[in-house]
Design a protein around this motif. Structure first.
Motif: not given
Length: 172
Positions: A91-92, A122-130
């Motif tokens: 995903r970019e 608007g297309d979504g979210a990228v979650t970067m954990h920890d």
């Protein structure tokens, strides 16, 4: 005026929680070595080996697989989230388009210098954990968004001012 894409950072989720898996692996190896050929009467060696394999699979291999299957790449043009070891998903999020950056840190994350970043659009979210040094990553992403939007604005102004650039852009 073409901007070359350069890699700024590549990172994964913090691996500190894999220390528990390492301790479990050492404990299972020691316990299996001690009890092998030394089990009480109703139990057999294959039962011990099967139980040890199951514990290693669920407490060592699966947590490592989860950790290794996700990585993030930040470039001068975009953020790339890659998931999966066998089937890769990618995903970019382009800096030029812009997105929101939300940072959250729990008490243990604050102590260890980590945090969770959520990049939303608007297309979504990228979650970067920890993520290690989340403030630095957030500032870097904000700077890249700003730079990319300034470059896009300049390029749009140049194309509007020079009709020959518009014609050349249409040909390519």
């Amino acid at each position: 005026m073409e901007q070359h894409e350069l890699r700024i950072a590549t990172f994964r989720r913090g691996a500190g929680w894999l220390a528990v898996s390492a301790i479990v692996l050492i404990a299972v190896a020691g316990t299996t070595a001690y009890f092998l050929t030394n089990l009480p009467a109703p139990f057999e060696d294959w039962m011990l080996l099967a139980a040890a394999a199951a514990v290693v699979l669920f407490a060592v291999v699966l947590p490592w697989w989860t950790w290794a299957s996700r990585s993030y790449v930040v470039t001068t043009r975009r953020v790339i989230e890659m998931r999966g070891l066998i089937i890769r998903r990618r995903r970019e999020m382009l800096h030029q388009v812009g997105y929101t950056i939300e940072m959250s840190r729990g008490p243990m994350q604050r102590v260890s210098g980590r945090g969770t970043l959520v990049l939303g659009s608007g297309d979504g979210a990228v979650t970067m954990h920890d993520v290690h040094a989340p403030k630095l990553v957030r500032e870097t992403l904000s700077d890249q968004i700003e730079v990319c939007q300034i470059l896009a604005h300049r390029q749009a102004q140049q194309q509007a001012a020079d009709p020959f650039l518009q014609r050349d852009a249409l040909r390519t």
